[in-house]
Design an enzyme around this catalytic site. Structure first.
Site, PDB file in Angstrom:
ATOM      1  N   GLU A  59     -15.385 118.578 -38.015  1.00 17.05           N
ATOM      2  CA  GLU A  59     -15.056 117.523 -36.981  1.00 17.05           C
ATOM      3  C   GLU A  59     -15.997 116.220 -37.936  1.00 17.05           C
ATOM      4  OE1 GLU A  59     -16.211 118.630 -32.770  1.00 17.05           O
ATOM      5  OE2 GLU A  59     -17.535 119.896 -34.220  1.00 17.05           O
ATOM      6  N   THR A 101     -15.635 112.652 -32.130  1.00 11.77           N
ATOM      7  CA  THR A 101     -15.409 113.240 -33.341  1.00 11.77           C
ATOM      8  C   THR A 101     -13.785 113.670 -33.514  1.00 11.77           C
ATOM      9  OG1 THR A 101     -15.604 115.775 -32.822  1.00 11.77           O
ATOM     10  CG2 THR A 101     -17.507 114.608 -33.726  1.00 11.77           C
TER      11      THR A 101
END
Ligand code: RBF
Ligand code: MG
Length: 185
Positions: A114, A47
Site C-alpha cells: 500500500e 493508500t
C-alpha cells in the site's frame, strides 16, 4: 517480532545510506486496486494498493516492512471514470511511503503493498496506473495497542521519508518520469 514499545521509543529522523544500495531501487507498477478503505477512514492516511501480481519484484528481494521512495500516478485508468480529475501537480513524481506486509494491527490474511503518496489530491484515483520506485527501508511492521500510536508512527514515517529522500542520490529519482509517456504496458 521486535517489541513495539522498544522500537517506538527511539526513531531516527533519517534512515538508509547516502546512496541507495541493493536491492534498491525496486520498481513496481500496476492499476490501483480498492483496499479495505481503512487507510483514509481509520487512519487519516489514504493508500493506493498495488495489484497482487505486481509485488514479485519486492517480495522476492526483501521482507515485510515500511519503505520510502517515489511514486507517479498516470491519467491512464482501467474501469469506471472517476468523479474528479487529476491535474498536472497530481501527476508528477512525488515522495511516498509504502507498507508491505499483512498489517499486524489488523491481521490481514495476505500480503499487500500500500502506497501513501505525500501529496494532497483533489479526488481518489482507483483504477489509475501507478508506478513506484522503492529506494529504502524505514522499519519493520509493528503490532500496536492503539490506533493512535499507529497514526503517530505513520506521521513519523512521512517525516523520515522526506528527510531521507532529501539527499542528492535519492532526489535524482524524482527528476525523470517513472511512467513511460508512450504507454503504461
Ligand atoms: N499496519 C500495521 O499493522 N503496522 C504497521 O506498522 C503499519 N505501518 C504503516 C506505515 C505506513 C507508512 C502506512 C501507509 C501504513 C502502515 N500500516 C501498518 C498499514 C495500515 O494498517 C494500512 O494502511 C491500513 O490498515 C489500510 O489498509
Ligand atoms: Mg488503500
Amino acid at each position: 517480532m521486535i517489541s513495539t514499545a522498544t522500537f517506538r521509543a527511539s526513531r531516527p529522523p533519517i534512515v538508509g545510506p547516502d546512496v541507495p544500495k541493493p536491492p534498491f531501487p525496486i520498481r513496481l507498477q500496476g492499476y490501483i486496486q480498492r483496499g479495505f478503505g481503512r487507510g483514509g477512514r481509520d487512519l487519516g492516511c489514504h493508500t493506493a494498493n498495488l495489484p497482487d501480481d505486481a509485488l514479485e519484484p519486492i517480495t522476492s528481494a526483501t521482507e515485510a516492512g515500511i519503505y520510502y521512495g517515489y511514486a507517479q500516478v498516470s491519467n491512464q485508468h482501467q474501469g469506471p471514470e472517476q468523479k474528479g480529475s487529476l491535474g498536472e501537480e497530481d501527476l508528477k513524481v512525488l515522495p511516498m511511503v509504502m507498507s508491505l506486509g499483512r498489517n499486524p494491527y489488523y491481521g490481514n490474511k495476505k500480503t499487500s503493498a500500500e502506497v501513501h503518496i505525500i501529496h494532497k489530491y483533489p479526488t481518489d484515483f482507483y483504477g489509475h496506473y501507478l508506478a513506484v520506485v522503492v529506494l529504502g527501508y524505514i522499519r519493520p511492521e509493528l503490532d500496536y495497542t492503539s490506533r493512535e500510536s499507529l497514526i503517530e508512527d505513520i506521521q513519523t514515517d512521512i517525516k523520515v521519508a522526506l528527510n531521507s529522500l532529501d539527499r542528492p542520490e535519492y532526489s535524482k529519482y524524482s527528476h525523470k518520469p517513472l511512467i513511460d509517456s508512450s504507454s503504461p504496458e
